[in-house]
Scaffold this active site. Structure first.
Site, PDB file in Angstrom:
ATOM      1  N   LYS A 121      16.410  48.797  52.204  1.00 16.49           N
ATOM      2  CA  LYS A 121      15.589  47.826  51.463  1.00 16.49           C
ATOM      3  C   LYS A 121      16.308  46.493  51.260  1.00 16.49           C
ATOM      4  O   LYS A 121      15.740  45.420  51.510  1.00 16.49           O
ATOM      5  CB  LYS A 121      15.203  48.400  50.093  1.00 16.49           C
ATOM      6  CG  LYS A 121      14.292  49.607  50.145  1.00 16.49           C
ATOM      7  CD  LYS A 121      13.891  50.051  48.737  1.00 16.49           C
ATOM      8  CE  LYS A 121      15.031  50.645  47.937  1.00 16.49           C
ATOM      9  NZ  LYS A 121      15.499  51.938  48.475  1.00 16.49           N
ATOM     10  N   THR A 122      17.543  46.567  50.788  1.00 10.73           N
ATOM     11  CA  THR A 122      18.273  45.337  50.485  1.00 10.73           C
ATOM     12  C   THR A 122      18.473  44.496  51.741  1.00 10.73           C
ATOM     13  O   THR A 122      18.263  43.275  51.728  1.00 10.73           O
ATOM     14  CB  THR A 122      19.626  45.671  49.838  1.00 10.73           C
ATOM     15  OG1 THR A 122      19.398  46.339  48.597  1.00 10.73           O
ATOM     16  CG2 THR A 122      20.443  44.413  49.582  1.00 10.73           C
ATOM     17  N   GLU A 165      12.469  43.438  46.767  1.00 12.47           N
ATOM     18  CA  GLU A 165      12.877  44.810  47.030  1.00 12.47           C
ATOM     19  C   GLU A 165      12.103  45.727  46.080  1.00 12.47           C
ATOM     20  O   GLU A 165      12.042  45.476  44.872  1.00 12.47           O
ATOM     21  CB  GLU A 165      14.373  44.943  46.808  1.00 12.47           C
ATOM     22  CG  GLU A 165      14.940  46.280  47.185  1.00 12.47           C
ATOM     23  CD  GLU A 165      16.465  46.287  47.192  1.00 12.47           C
ATOM     24  OE1 GLU A 165      17.034  47.365  46.953  1.00 12.47           O
ATOM     25  OE2 GLU A 165      17.073  45.224  47.437  1.00 12.47           O
TER      26      GLU A 165
END
Length: 463
Positions: A121-122, A165
């Site tokens: 995600k990051t 995110e």
């Protein structure tokens, strides 16, 4: 009150303001003109970056830190009910707002892209933030990690796109209503909150159901958990775009060619072949970039412009971040704490290392995760030449009887790995310095404070 600030958020107090998710929201509110305050357990570069924006940051938690005029108190799921500032807010009747609700309120009126998945995600959020900025689209973004300096995890831009995110760990991603949602993968994790894969899929289904009418779900065609989610999702008015190496992918990856610490990626999108560079190593990061490309295209950004702009992304803190080199040894920091992430990062490093050795200092993260996935963590460490395994970093959890790093060590040795238990973290720099030879790669791996060891290892190697 400045425009763009929800009324309840014009004088917020953040408990745990130094955290990756919390600090980003605080930063955006401060940039929009809110009077922001908060507290954190310890001093940090993030706290200093927030102060530079006019944010009041207290160190330590105490009831008196909550100002009389606070409009709300913002908390994450990690904040316990007995926190003195939270208790004071309840006593005074100050509204308590979950971090996800605060972030959702910042997206109102914009075009949100929410990036979800058990891993990546990051990185994917960062890739979108950097590439869209490179194209002059001035997005706002909130990322779970710093791009290049403390406090660089969020920005209030004056464009109409907001990249965020979306955290599944506590189901808080159900709060968002994105125009475009990315699901990178779906795996069992966060065992304190999810009892089964079915619960995980149900949670991701709810997230997919939050996509706005006419919006797009961008989802992996390669990962089985994501494919199962695609089968479960009732699309309705939502467009589903799959990406990956699978032959049936809508955005198909034709090749990923490693080029040192970079990759050259070729995809087929809407009948057009596009080749572009991803400036970080590893197949998994190349696929993250393809997800970002598909999401930007779904939002109407020309893919032929976005693809080369993705090369501007050069990494995020702790995601295979080169900390330095000493005595011919490179020290790299990895945030990997789930077996899939560990395997992906170690395979990426193996492709870079060639004949060089890979040495790992691994710190397990959470007792619950170790209890459920300790065996798989140990098996992943078999990809390294030698590993030091630290005690479990508890984060928000209390110990679980019988759950220790020995679960990982036993599994690693059973898989043929060379592993040493190191209960005292302070011994790691000397141990690594005694093991490492010129040309070796050293990874500090885990989501806890193992990241602090990188500079200490480099210092020891240089002596």
């Amino acid at each position: 009150m400045a425009p763009g600030i929800p009324t309840a958020m014009d004088r917020p107090h953040f408990i745990g303001i130094g955290g990756a998710g919390m600090s980003g929201i605080a930063k955006i509110l401060a940039q929009r003109g809110a009077k922001v305050a908060g507290s954190d357990a310890k001093e940090s570069g993030t706290a200093q970056a927030l102060r530079a924006l006019g944010v009041t940051v207290h160190i330590g938690h105490a009831a008196e830190h909550l100002a009389d005029d606070a409009s709300c108190v913002v908390v994450s799921s990690a904040i316990r009910q007995d926190n003195p500032e939270l208790a004071r807010a309840v006593e005074l009747g100050v509204p308590v707002v979950h971090r996800a609700d605060a972030l959702a309120s910042l997206m109102d009126g914009l075009r949100p892209i929410a990036v979800a998945g058990t891993h990546g995600k990051t990185t994917t959020t960062s890739m979108l933030a950097v590439s869209l900025s490179e194209l002059g689209l001035r997005p706002s973004y909130a990322i779970g990690g710093d791009l290049d300096a403390p406090g660089s995890n969020a920005l209030h831009g004056d464009g109409d796109i907001f990249v965020a995110e979306a955290d599944e760990s506590d189901r808080s991603f159900h709060k968002y209503a994105p125009e475009v949602a990315i699901v990178l993968n779906v795996e069992l994790d966060h065992h304190a909150n999810y009892a089964s894969m079915d619960e995980i899929h149900e949670s991701f289904e709810t997230f997919a159901g939050r996509i706005t009418e006419g919006g797009t779900l961008v989802i992996s065609a390669d990962q089985e958990g994501a494919r199962e989610l695609t089968r479960r999702v009732t699309a309705g008015d939502v467009r589903v775009v799959t990406y990956g190496e699978a032959e049936d992918a809508d955005v198909r990856v034709l090749s990923v060619v490693a080029q040192g610490l970079k990759s050259r990626v070729t995809v087929l999108l809407d009948g057009q072949e596009l080749t572009f560079t991803v400036s970080v190593p590893g197949r998994h990061y190349a696929l993250n970039a393809v997800a970002a490309l598909a999401a930007g295209a779904a939002l109407g950004v020309p893919a032929a412009e976005l693809a080369p702009a993705l090369a501007a992304y050069t990494g995020v803190k702790r995601r295979l971040q080169l900390k330095g080199e000493a005595a011919g040894v490179q020290v790299i920091d990895s945030y990997a704490h789930h077996p899939t992430e560990m395997t992906a990062d170690l395979e990426a490093m193996r492709a870079v290392a060639g004949d060089a050795r890979i040495l790992v200092a691994y710190q397990p993260h959470l007792f619950s995760r170790t209890q459920e996935l300790g065996k798989e963590m140990g098996e992943a460490l078999a990809l390294a030449d030698s590993s030091l395994v630290l005690d479990i970093y508890p984060a928000r959890e209390d110990p679980i009887p019988g759950v220790t790093s020995e679960l990982i060590i036993d599994a690693a040795r059973a898989a043929g790995a060379e592993v040493t238990a190191v209960p005292d973290k302070s011994e790691v720099p000397a141990l690594i310095a005694g093991m490492a030879k010129p040309g070796d790669l050293v990874l500090t791996m885990g989501a806890g404070d193992v990241t602090d060891l990188g500079p200490l290892i480099l210092d020891r190697l240089s002596k």
